[in-house]
Design an enzyme around this catalytic site. Structure first.
Site, short mmCIF file in Angstrom:
data_model
loop_
_atom_site.label_atom_id
_atom_site.label_comp_id
_atom_site.label_asym_id
_atom_site.label_seq_id
_atom_site.Cartn_x
_atom_site.Cartn_y
_atom_site.Cartn_z
N ARG A 181 -15.60 4.38 3.57
CA ARG A 181 -16.45 5.50 3.92
C ARG A 181 -15.64 6.79 3.90
O ARG A 181 -16.04 7.77 3.32
CB ARG A 181 -17.05 5.32 5.33
CG ARG A 181 -18.03 6.43 5.65
CD ARG A 181 -18.53 6.37 7.07
NE ARG A 181 -17.48 6.73 8.01
CZ ARG A 181 -17.65 6.84 9.32
NH1 ARG A 181 -18.83 6.58 9.84
NH2 ARG A 181 -16.66 7.16 10.12
N ALA B 198 -19.40 2.72 3.66
CA ALA B 198 -18.74 2.03 2.55
C ALA B 198 -19.72 1.16 1.76
O ALA B 198 -19.65 1.07 0.54
CB ALA B 198 -17.59 1.18 3.07
N GLU C 32 0.83 -1.21 0.00
CA GLU C 32 0.00 0.00 0.00
C GLU C 32 0.86 1.26 0.00
O GLU C 32 1.85 1.36 0.73
CB GLU C 32 -0.93 0.01 1.22
CG GLU C 32 -1.86 1.21 1.24
CD GLU C 32 -3.04 1.02 2.17
OE1 GLU C 32 -3.65 -0.07 2.14
OE2 GLU C 32 -3.36 1.95 2.93
N GLN D 15 -7.50 -3.67 8.66
CA GLN D 15 -6.74 -2.67 9.37
C GLN D 15 -5.53 -3.37 10.02
O GLN D 15 -5.53 -4.58 10.19
CB GLN D 15 -7.67 -2.10 10.47
CG GLN D 15 -7.08 -1.04 11.34
CD GLN D 15 -6.57 0.14 10.58
OE1 GLN D 15 -5.49 0.04 9.92
NE2 GLN D 15 -7.29 1.24 10.58
#
Lengths: 646, 646
Positions: free
Chosen positions: B159, B177, B65, B230
């Site tokens: 979101r 989301a 990422e 997460q």
């Protein structure tokens, strides 16, 4: 044909030194280049362009005229003659139009179908004659539309002989060849190349020689592209005619029509039809020998050769048109003695191309039809586009069914009795079938003393290339591996190699070893075990008549098995093993057992049941050795299989 | 990537033994096969299919990422990082969405453009994050349409953080989301693969862990394809979460998000943002060393490696997602220690492919852009289809202009001062330019002691393959043959060859020798005389900036200079010398003299005028030796040229 490969695209686009700031980034790629490598310029040029190119290069050429045969058998023979005489490199052939023989029909002996076969199946540039007299506009348009649909690109526009004595001009009808020329240009624009007839002595019905020349000029100005003349007996006749034509402004090519005298009667008949007079000096020679065909032919050849030499030496004649009367010997001999019969062993591609315009980009085919190119062309005739560069790119539809084993150009050239002598009057078991295959390979006579010169899958004797594998092929056929197609591996031989070469010179050709055969399920079972050992090296497809299909091919991708690398070109890969096509080929290959072989025997006869058994129970196998730089491992695969069986 | 080449098409079409009477002649070729050889299945699969395939094969994978950078310079560096980290074989990368940074704009630092660059220019499978909070339906649809247009295929639906404290749900607005997931599926059907976020400890704003799991299930059932979590600090946290997900019926892939601790401050910040609590045992280690970056990073790597090992050893984790914070070292080290950083020297094609879906069939390119693939992709971005199998087949439009040398991913990575040190603060003549080229080739420092590691035409040091030609290249550059591209001839090396190999294993690769250089008109004059001797063997194109073009290429056909033969496939010819493209390349190659080199100097300065002189007067030359099995003759051509000049 290869030695004629020139720069089709170059005239308009490539420039040795195009000064100025031409910016390539401006031009669309589509508009600025050919869609396919110009392996053979002949495939892309119109006939009139080919003539012009030969004239520019100074290469002399010839063309051959044929008439449609009367019987289907004669048609089969004529097509073989096209193949043989095509090998000498004619610029084109032409097929005459016989109003009495239903010339535009679908009969196998019609002018239309013979011309269609010459173009599509023999790959010959072809002119179809067409006469207009006594026909309606609609009939004529119909013929022309059909010709176009079949891929014919050239028309010889003629008046034809009026029927009956009281023929009169029709108002607005087709009274003269010029009406047909105008009609073609009106209705078909520039699609066709148009040829018209010239009469070196003037047309017999013309008011005068001069008036006839004027008519000829009108025909040319109405849209004809070149002229072929009526036959004549002295070179001066033609040379004067040509000079006179040019004097009144005819600038298109004028091709002398050559008639090698082949016999007393044919000469008399032709002379009668054409209302020509045979010069006394010729009569003087012929009359005394009129019953000696060989002597007349020899004389005819002599005469034609010396007249042709005079014409070619004149410097104004670039091509010669031969009235063959559908015979081979005399014309071929004249051509050979003139040195313009050029049997070029080089091939533009490893398979015989078709001359249909929509196939001009075609440069990839599945290997399966290697010995049956006419069948392949037939089964793909409905395709709208053809694989070009890569087989996988093709968005063509499925193969057509080949139900009709009776298509005249696919008929075996040998009659039933001959086939029985070759393949066995009576079979005693599968072994007698093995023997037939073995004799075909070795060229040795079978036990009844007959040589096996063709097989249901191969209408011709063994190809030179296959001869390279003869010894191994013999060994495996004897044991029931019934081979129908094979090629050796080739790791970069010059493209000019007399046996395996193809394409332009200066290149290198390559092949993966290929072997295709029928064999029993017992052998297949052992073979599959052996193939595990060769999993990464050998690709196989194994299928029976019911379509049970065993393969290690990772997906439905084709495997290129023949390719060539040439100076300044993209890679050409003309032959692939294609898994999808293989299933269509399988139907054809299995059906040939029945249609060509089993049906030679009585129903229920033991011989017929043996072939039927093989058809029902054997598998069709193809093997590719991907490791082309190494020694062909397919023979080892077969040896291992037999070892496992023992 | 090559070792993952599997049978894309085979699942549906090839069958090891499909009993029954399937008839190939029935099926359309189009419907039954891929349109192009599956050289690299990755190019043809959706991300979710790739994940499934890896899961089935048991090959562990990772993803990376990144966030969009703040400055254009940082963007250039990030793109280089994509290239370097892409070499380790991530299954995908993802780019976060920064609502404050105008994420959907055309700015070079926007999320959209960074993701676009990753897909199109770096060839990376990429997920673009997208948040929906505080945005209108139209804005969101606009972003999605743009992403699709740019070739992005995967969206991470989030979101996002509500702006302001008094955020309230809007009726019919995008509040969660799941609203975005539903919207994507409604408006774009199955086009995008959708990823959603999972919270191993529950979302900080959720009523409860259980309620959050329920929301996650709803997101998946609304159309998400997989979940990325997460970050978390203990493997048990993830494994419990995964078990809980599965227990309530979530069956899609769940990918753990790994955060290697790289520094005290970044950890604190991330923890604050994500409202996570750092376990006491980690705090205990970190607090005492909080000012020692290296120590913290080492600890972070240790920690990540051991947690990842636990995850992978659990048997339920197939891939790991890394929060890189745009840094390379820590993540790369973790991956290497885990053994899942797989720098595969094998290449599916000799050039770097783009991941845009419309380019997935692309397998031929002109050789000219070998060192500037991003420029090539940029200049062909408007093409609707791409050469597949054969260059000449392409019906693509012209090349786009490359006026904009400032495209951020084409910028030189070196700043002006560094370039001046390499290429000369002050040039004294053409010879000083020769010296720069020579130093680039040899790798030796220039007379001021600086190594020349890049050139206007080559942003990277000499390729390994070019190193094979180093000695000859040095010799000719010293004498003013200023080489910018070359390849040796190769006559059938294994496709696994570490230097020149490409494509699937078991194949053979080939090359024609190629040489491209700038040189003076004096040398060109001599060269042209010499080339007469090599007329049949060497193809040449010689052009100056004004477009004066001299060539012996017979027509506008491309010349294939790199090709490969593979088991069970058609021939692949990924590189051609194309005369039409060469004129577009010429514009670019000449412009680089001015844009990258001349402009380093003051206007009117002698140095600038020297470069300008070369630009205005030199020729760009390319030479192909068609006789690939023989020794490369191009060096002899150059030697002969110099001999003629002396």
């Amino acid at each position: 044909m290869v030695n004629e490969t020139q720069h089709t695209c170059s005239a308009s686009s490539s420039s040795k030194s195009d000064g100025g700031s031409s910016s390539g980034s401006e031009s669309s790629k589509d508009s600025s280049r050919c869609s396919t490598p110009v392996l053979d310029a002949d495939r892309h040029e119109r006939l009139r362009e080919k003539m012009r190119r030969r004239q520019d290069s100074g290469d002399k050429w010839f063309s051959l005229e044929f008439f449609p045969p009367r019987t289907a058998n004669a048609a089969v023979n004529l097509i073989s003659r096209f193949d043989r005489m095509g090998a000498g490199g004619p610029l084109f052939i032409d097929v005459t139009w016989h109003p009495a023989g239903d010339p535009g029909s679908d009969k196998e002996t019609s002018s239309m179908i013979i011309a269609n076969t010459a173009v599509n199946y023999c790959g010959l540039e072809t002119i179809l004659h067409m006469t207009c007299c006594n026909q309606t506009k609609d009939e004529i348009t119909g013929h022309l539309q059909k010709a176009k649909r079949l891929g014919l690109k050239n028309i010889m526009a003629l008046r034809g002989d009026p029927v009956g004595e009281e023929w009169e001009e029709e108002v607005d009808g087709f009274n003269y060849a010029i009406d047909l020329v105008k009609h073609i240009r009106n209705e078909f624009d520039d699609y066709f190349d148009i040829c018209v007839a010239g009469y070196p002595k003037g047309h017999p019905e013309a008011e005068s020689y001069e008036a006839d020349l004027k008519h000829l000029k009108e025909k040319v100005f109405a849209g004809a592209d070149f002229i072929i003349t009526q036959l004549f007996f002295r070179s001066e006749t033609f040379l004067k005619f040509m000079k006179d034509c040019q004097a009144i402004g005819i600038t298109c090519p004028i091709i002398p029509g050559i008639f090698p005298i082949q016999g007393y009667h044919s000469l008399r008949q032709l002379v009668k039809l054409s209302k020509l007079e045979v010069p006394q000096e010729i009569k003087d020679v012929i009359e005394p020998i009129k019953d000696n065909d060989a002597a007349i032919r020899n004389y005819g050849v002599e005469l034609a050769v010396s007249m042709c030499r005079e014409l070619l030496d004149s410097g104004v004649v670039h091509g010669l048109h031969f009235y063959t009367l559908n015979r081979e010997v005399a014309t071929t001999e004249v051509l050979k003695r003139l040195g313009i019969w050029t049997e070029d062993p080089r091939r533009p591609l490893p398979w015989a191309v078709s001359a249909h315009p929509k196939r001009r980009v075609e440069d990839v085919r599945p290997i399966f039809w290697a010995s049956r190119p006419k069948s392949y062309i037939y089964r793909t005739q409905e395709w709208d586009d053809f694989p070009n560069g890569r087989w996988g790119n093709s968005s063509s539809p499925a193969f057509g069914e080949l139900k009709d084993y009776y298509l005249f150009y696919l008929k075996s050239k040998s009659p039933r009795e001959e086939l029985l002598k070759m393949w066995g009057e009576e079979l005693t078991g599968e072994e007698s079938v093995f023997e037939v295959f073995t004799c075909y390979i070795t060229g040795e006579p079978n036990k009844n003393g007959h040589k096996v010169t063709c097989m249901p899958w191969n209408d011709d004797p063994l190809a030179t290339e296959t001869n390279l594998l003869k010894e191994q092929l013999e060994k495996v056929n004897r044991r029931g591996i019934l081979t129908i197609n094979s090629q050796p591996n080739i790791n970069g031989k010059p493209s000019t190699d007399p046996i395996v070469g193809w394409g332009p010179s200066g290149g290198y050709v390559f092949q993966k070893a290929y072997l295709e055969f029928f064999t029993s399920s017992e052998i297949v079972t052992a073979l599959l075990k052996v193939l595990k050992k060769y999993e990464l090296r050998v690709n196989y497809h194994i299928v029976n008549v019911k379509g049970q299909n065993i393969t290690n091919a990772p997906d439905l991708q084709p495997n290129a098995v023949t390719w060539g690398i040439f100076p300044g070109r993209e890679i050409i890969q003309p032959t692939v093993v294609d898994p999808v096509s293989f299933l269509s080929w399988k139907d054809e290959a299995f059906a040939l057992w029945i249609e060509q072989w089993a049906k030679l025997y009585e129903e229920e006869s033991p011989s017929r049941m043996i072939i039927q058994y093989i058809h029902d129970n054997y598998y069709l196998v193809n093997l590719v050795d991907n490791d082309f730089p190494l020694e062909n491992c397919l023979w080892q695969v077969v040896d291992d299989t037999f070892e496992l069986l023992n």
